[in-house]
Scaffold this active site. Sequence first.
Site, PDB file in Angstrom:
ATOM      1  N   GLU A  25       0.828  -1.194   0.000  1.00  0.00           N
ATOM      2  CA  GLU A  25       0.000   0.000   0.000  1.00  0.00           C
ATOM      3  C   GLU A  25       0.870   1.255   0.000  1.00  0.00           C
ATOM      4  O   GLU A  25       1.873   1.344   0.699  1.00  0.00           O
ATOM      5  CB  GLU A  25      -1.006   0.032   1.140  1.00  0.00           C
ATOM      6  CG  GLU A  25      -2.102   1.093   0.977  1.00  0.00           C
ATOM      7  CD  GLU A  25      -2.837   1.025  -0.367  1.00  0.00           C
ATOM      8  OE1 GLU A  25      -2.296   1.536  -1.361  1.00  0.00           O
ATOM      9  OE2 GLU A  25      -3.942   0.452  -0.413  1.00  0.00           O
ATOM     10  N   ASP A  64      -7.330  -0.218  -3.611  1.00  0.00           N
ATOM     11  CA  ASP A  64      -8.430   0.742  -3.750  1.00  0.00           C
ATOM     12  C   ASP A  64      -9.084   0.632  -5.125  1.00  0.00           C
ATOM     13  O   ASP A  64      -9.718   1.561  -5.598  1.00  0.00           O
ATOM     14  CB  ASP A  64      -7.933   2.162  -3.501  1.00  0.00           C
ATOM     15  CG  ASP A  64      -6.813   2.575  -4.465  1.00  0.00           C
ATOM     16  OD1 ASP A  64      -6.408   1.743  -5.312  1.00  0.00           O
ATOM     17  OD2 ASP A  64      -6.344   3.727  -4.362  1.00  0.00           O
TER      18      ASP A  64
END
Length: 512
Positions: A232, A311
Amino acid sequence: MRTPRALLCLLAVCATLTALLLGTGAPPAAAASSLPCDLYGAAGTPCVAAHSLARALYGSYNGPLYQVRRASDGAKRNIGLLTAGGYADAAAQDSFCSGTTCIVTEIYDQSPRHNDLTVEGAGGAGAADVGAPADALPVTAGGHQVYGLEISAGMGYRDNSTSGVAVNGQAEGMYMVTSGTHVNNRCCFDYGNAETNNLDTGNGHMDAINFGTECWFSPCSGQGPWVQADLENGLFQSDAGYSRNTSDTGTGPLPFVTALLKNNGQNHFALKRGNAQSGGLTTTYSGGEPTAGGYSPMHQEGAIVLGTGGDNSNGSIGSFFEGVMTSGIPTDAADDAVQADIVSVGYGGPTGSTGTLGPASEISLRATTSCCTSDYVRHQNDAALISPVSSGSSSVDKGDATWIVRRGLADGSCVSFESRNYPGDFLRHFNYRVYRQPMDGTAQFRADATFCPQTGKSGAGTSFASYNYPTRYLRHYDHNLYIASNGGSNAFDSATSWANDVSWAVGAPWAP
């Protein structure tokens, strides 16, 4: 019904791993039942996810691999195995989808956790995804004709409600078999642990393998594609982000790649890569977690993602043949045994048929015009052309001049030509020029990549009419490849030698 597997590993599997772990010499040849999740389970790191369109990942598995939905009536069908522990029944898909198109709607988890992947919904960085075309990536595995999963931008799969997947700094390992020929530099072709809400919730909330040519932290060595860790807010090749290993220039255009990541969730992660067709694994990084805040310890949330970022960043492309996730960090010996099993599959091996226009036959197409009888249709830098190929040519040239005949993507009575060394790439025309491009599932691509064989216009060989421009035929002109009419305003439509230029000799493939 999905068939449960035995909880106990077979003695042969345990004996194999015991020998590996005790270091008693080179591993013996894996038994037929010693598949990746058997091997990892016997080493004490059981699979908590096991996904493949191509084959079983447990020797005892005999359930469905994936589900397809056809466009004509919306009906769905599960695609299973030919035998327990074996390979996909691709003929069942072909029959079900005949005369229409299908997409992959679900990829079943073969592990007892049932962490099945469905088409991903909208996220913080991307609209809801669509399913991948079920027929876009035909491939040979274990001597059988099966399909992989070809991801184009806007496609992805996910499970936000999983069981057993690492969370909050727990240790895990994972691998996927992918391809170095179908990649880009967009975010993010991932497989692994992601957020449960389709949003970027901060550093360390992902732990997934990434494969592509996106260099997040400069400098990156070479041109890629690289095996990286998507933790991430960064694709990491080391604790610093950028590559500390200047010898890791990426895999290049290997048609089949093993990409592996393992992370103890606290202070260490490792990356490995290998040729999924031969040889072992190479460790490209093994060291501390990223030095930026939030990664030590990790904060995994336990969702599983395939084809996108956490995401739903979904601009990437990629190929997926199989992948697993484990509870705990597998030993290097177990990784090596799994790599040996992957190599034994023979991904991309010969189809078993050559020299004809029957489905799955491997061929080369030779020009018959007197100027060019030693020239063959080949791809080079994505374009299609003709050039001389002989027994003394390089293996690359021979591979570039070898094609696999597939049922026409737009019409099963015609044919399409898949590249032998770029799985999932087909000959298609665009603005009358012919290229080698990855199949994206669109109706336009299907039509552009479909050619209908006829008796050669010269009276010999075979001519191939464009499916959507039936008065235009596959033609070489000035060594390039076009779809050309017999006379017209374009130079490549010249009537001079047209009949010979559109007549081809279909013969044995140059690549073995």
